[in-house]
Design an enzyme around this catalytic site. Structure first.
Site, PDB file in Angstrom:
ATOM      1  CE  LYS A 250      -4.402   0.987   0.119  1.00 52.00           C
ATOM      2  NZ  LYS A 250      -5.475   0.248  -0.568  1.00 52.00           N
TER       3      LYS A 250
ATOM      4  N   GLY B  10     -24.345   3.460   2.587  1.00 52.47           N
ATOM      5  CA  GLY B  10     -23.535   4.071   1.531  1.00 52.47           C
ATOM      6  C   GLY B  10     -24.063   3.598   0.191  1.00 52.47           C
TER       7      GLY B  10
ATOM      8  N   GLY C  56     -22.591   4.530  -3.003  1.00 46.61           N
ATOM      9  CA  GLY C  56     -21.635   5.058  -3.984  1.00 46.61           C
ATOM     10  C   GLY C  56     -21.490   4.089  -5.146  1.00 46.61           C
TER      11      GLY C  56
ATOM     12  CB  VAL D 122     -18.717  -0.573  -4.251  1.00 45.96           C
ATOM     13  CG1 VAL D 122     -18.988  -1.980  -3.766  1.00 45.96           C
ATOM     14  CG2 VAL D 122     -17.274  -0.426  -4.701  1.00 45.96           C
ATOM     15  CB  ALA D 123     -23.594   0.714  -2.647  1.00 54.23           C
TER      16      ALA D 123
HETATM   17  P1  NAD Z   1     -17.726   5.856  -3.079  1.00 55.39           P
HETATM   18  O1  NAD Z   1     -17.018   7.054  -2.581  1.00 55.39           O
HETATM   19  O2  NAD Z   1     -18.216   5.849  -4.492  1.00 55.39           O
HETATM   20  O3  NAD Z   1     -19.005   5.547  -2.157  1.00 55.39           O
HETATM   21  C1  NAD Z   1     -19.021   5.675  -0.775  1.00 55.39           C
HETATM   22  C2  NAD Z   1     -20.377   6.274  -0.398  1.00 55.39           C
HETATM   23  O4  NAD Z   1     -20.509   6.228   1.010  1.00 55.39           O
HETATM   24  C3  NAD Z   1     -20.536   7.734  -0.824  1.00 55.39           C
HETATM   25  O5  NAD Z   1     -21.721   7.910  -1.564  1.00 55.39           O
HETATM   26  C4  NAD Z   1     -20.575   8.480   0.505  1.00 55.39           C
HETATM   27  O6  NAD Z   1     -21.383   9.639   0.481  1.00 55.39           O
HETATM   28  C5  NAD Z   1     -21.149   7.417   1.427  1.00 55.39           C
HETATM   29  N1  NAD Z   1     -20.920   7.637   2.839  1.00 55.39           N
HETATM   30  C6  NAD Z   1     -19.838   8.179   3.458  1.00 55.39           C
HETATM   31  N2  NAD Z   1     -20.034   8.230   4.793  1.00 55.39           N
HETATM   32  C7  NAD Z   1     -21.269   7.715   5.014  1.00 55.39           C
HETATM   33  C8  NAD Z   1     -22.037   7.469   6.191  1.00 55.39           C
HETATM   34  N3  NAD Z   1     -21.587   7.798   7.403  1.00 55.39           N
HETATM   35  N4  NAD Z   1     -23.249   6.893   6.054  1.00 55.39           N
HETATM   36  C9  NAD Z   1     -23.725   6.573   4.833  1.00 55.39           C
HETATM   37  N5  NAD Z   1     -23.047   6.785   3.683  1.00 55.39           N
HETATM   38  C10 NAD Z   1     -21.837   7.338   3.781  1.00 55.39           C
HETATM   39  O7  NAD Z   1     -16.767   4.633  -2.793  1.00 55.39           O
HETATM   40  P2  NAD Z   1     -16.849   3.172  -3.405  1.00 55.39           P
HETATM   41  O8  NAD Z   1     -15.814   3.034  -4.462  1.00 55.39           O
HETATM   42  O9  NAD Z   1     -18.255   2.802  -3.666  1.00 55.39           O
HETATM   43  O10 NAD Z   1     -16.292   2.321  -2.163  1.00 55.39           O
HETATM   44  C11 NAD Z   1     -17.131   2.029  -1.059  1.00 55.39           C
HETATM   45  C12 NAD Z   1     -16.337   1.232  -0.031  1.00 55.39           C
HETATM   46  O11 NAD Z   1     -15.849   0.043  -0.619  1.00 55.39           O
HETATM   47  C13 NAD Z   1     -15.103   1.973   0.503  1.00 55.39           C
HETATM   48  O12 NAD Z   1     -14.944   1.612   1.853  1.00 55.39           O
HETATM   49  C14 NAD Z   1     -13.961   1.391  -0.314  1.00 55.39           C
HETATM   50  O13 NAD Z   1     -12.728   1.450   0.379  1.00 55.39           O
HETATM   51  C15 NAD Z   1     -14.428  -0.034  -0.471  1.00 55.39           C
HETATM   52  N6  NAD Z   1     -13.876  -0.714  -1.641  1.00 55.39           N
HETATM   53  C16 NAD Z   1     -14.039  -0.180  -2.867  1.00 55.39           C
HETATM   54  C17 NAD Z   1     -13.527  -0.854  -3.973  1.00 55.39           C
HETATM   55  C18 NAD Z   1     -13.704  -0.313  -5.373  1.00 55.39           C
HETATM   56  O14 NAD Z   1     -13.466  -1.049  -6.324  1.00 55.39           O
HETATM   57  N7  NAD Z   1     -14.165   0.921  -5.539  1.00 55.39           N
HETATM   58  C19 NAD Z   1     -12.853  -2.068  -3.804  1.00 55.39           C
HETATM   59  C20 NAD Z   1     -12.727  -2.605  -2.524  1.00 55.39           C
HETATM   60  C21 NAD Z   1     -13.246  -1.910  -1.444  1.00 55.39           C
END
Ligand code: NAD
Length: 355
Positions: A80, A180, A182, A184-185
């Protein structure tokens, strides 16, 4: 922090630090374990309050990457990178290129990609100074946005969890509460909705909630999501959200989501197990992103191969459930065991060949 002692106790191989006063770069790369291949993990840019915080994050996240890649069957180790700075104000081309120079000094022992605070466009600057970059945009021959495969992997993990709890892996009619909404969801929800599951989401961003509503997802307040009666609770925002406070509020049979480091402490994984809640270990089911990026290494990126490898998360989660049942241990311990068993077997094989 007592750096070398911490490295010994957690099994880290190398920590490198770099300063480039011209661009203002101050960064750390932690390489946890290269038994299976070069270390791989994103570059995080964050305004850490102290250098110790940055170092602790690099050590913790690189170790998690070793487990993620090992459990996913990838030939990669864990690493990392962290850059100390505010990505909104401190990021410049010179800083990113200086970071590329730093990555290059490690000669391929560390492959970098995006993480919190860095984007695919940033990687294009890093790539000017080093070839040791994965996850480039598709227009540059890379594998592009990781969240698509991450979403697929989480869905596969949910289905395997459902088979373990209800005897059938269909999610039709099941309710999934997502914390959340974002990238991934959103991708996970596409699969769930296609299966006629009910999705309920909470987010602190109005734009994210608008996207959820447009997909037909019901929306609740950010703090109410823990109390939603559901089949699956899916943390998809932050780490540390499964803790001694929130566990009491959960009304689900499965916890399965995309966020990294969901358990505040290992004990929280044990507590879920005691309560009969199946936890789909985060590093196991959110590996789709690194699987996708790894598909670029050594061959032209093939999305179909990446998809097939990500779908295997179903089998990996099923194997974890079987180990958990047979050995009467939590799923988080079973997933660690899966990764450690692979690492140990490759280490032993090397020792035998060395004589
Ligand atoms: P993203 O920034 O697109 O989505 C995260 C969402 O969470 C945002 O919409 C944000 O507003 C929301 N959020 C933040 N704080 C919050 C809270 N207290 N309550 C509710 N919602 C809240 O990020 P992402 O790429 O979708 O990643 C989501 C998670 O998955 C992160 O923890 C990331 O580290 C993990 N992750 C992502 C990937 C990837 O491929 N993008 C891979 C492995 C792990």
């Amino acid at each position: 922090m007592d750096i070398l002692n911490t490295m010994v106790s957690c099994g880290h191989e190398q920590v490198a630090m770099y300063s480039d006063p011209e661009s203002g770069l101050r960064g750390i790369i932690a390489i946890h374990d290269t038994t299976l291949g070069p270390s791989c993990g994103g570059t995080r840019m964050w305004p850490y309050a102290t250098e110790s915080d940055a170092l602790a994050d690099a050590l913790r996240l690189s170790q998690a990457m070793t487990y993620k890649s090992a459990a996913a069957g990838l030939n990669l180790g864990g690493g990392k990178g962290v850059i100390i700075g505010d990505p909104r104000t401190d990021k410049t081309e010179a800083l990113l290129r200086a970071w590329g120079r730093f990555v290059d000094t490690l000669g391929g022992r560390y492959l970098t990609t995006t993480d919190v605070g860095t984007t695919g466009r940033d990687l294009e600057s890093v790539r000017q100074e080093t070839r040791h970059v994965v996850g480039l945009d598709v227009t540059l021959g890379g594998s592009g946005d990781t969240s698509l495969m991450t979403g697929l992997g989480i869905y596969m993990g949910m289905r395997a969890g459902a088979a373990g709890v209800w005897g059938a892996d269909s999610l039709r009619g099941r309710t999934v509460a997502m914390q959340g909404f974002g990238k991934v969801a959103g991708h996970t929800a596409e699969h769930l909705l296609a299966d006629d599951a009910h999705v309920i989401a909470a987010d602190i961003s109005e734009a994210a909630l608008d996207r959820a509503r447009a997909m037909g997802v019901k929306v609740v307040g950010a703090d109410d999501i823990y109390d939603v009666k559901c089949d699956i609770f899916a943390p998809c925002a932050l780490g540390g959200v499964i803790n001694s406070d929130t566990i009491n509020r959960l009304r689900c049979r499965i916890v399965a989501g995309g966020a990294n480091n969901q358990l505040a402490t290992p004990e929280d994984g044990e507590e879920l197990h005691r309560r009969g809640i199946i936890y789909a270990p985060d590093f196991l089911i959110n590996a789709g992103g690194v699987i996708n990026a790894a598909a670029e290494i050594g061959q032209p990126y093939n999305p179909e191969r990446s998809r097939q490898q990500t779908e295997r998360i179903y089998e990996q989660m099923s194997a974890v459930l079987t180990t958990s049942r047979k050995q009467e241990i939590s799923t988080s311990r079973a997933a660690n065991l899966l990764a450690e068993t692979r690492l140990d077997s490759v280490r032993r094989m090397r020792q035998i060949w060395r004589g």
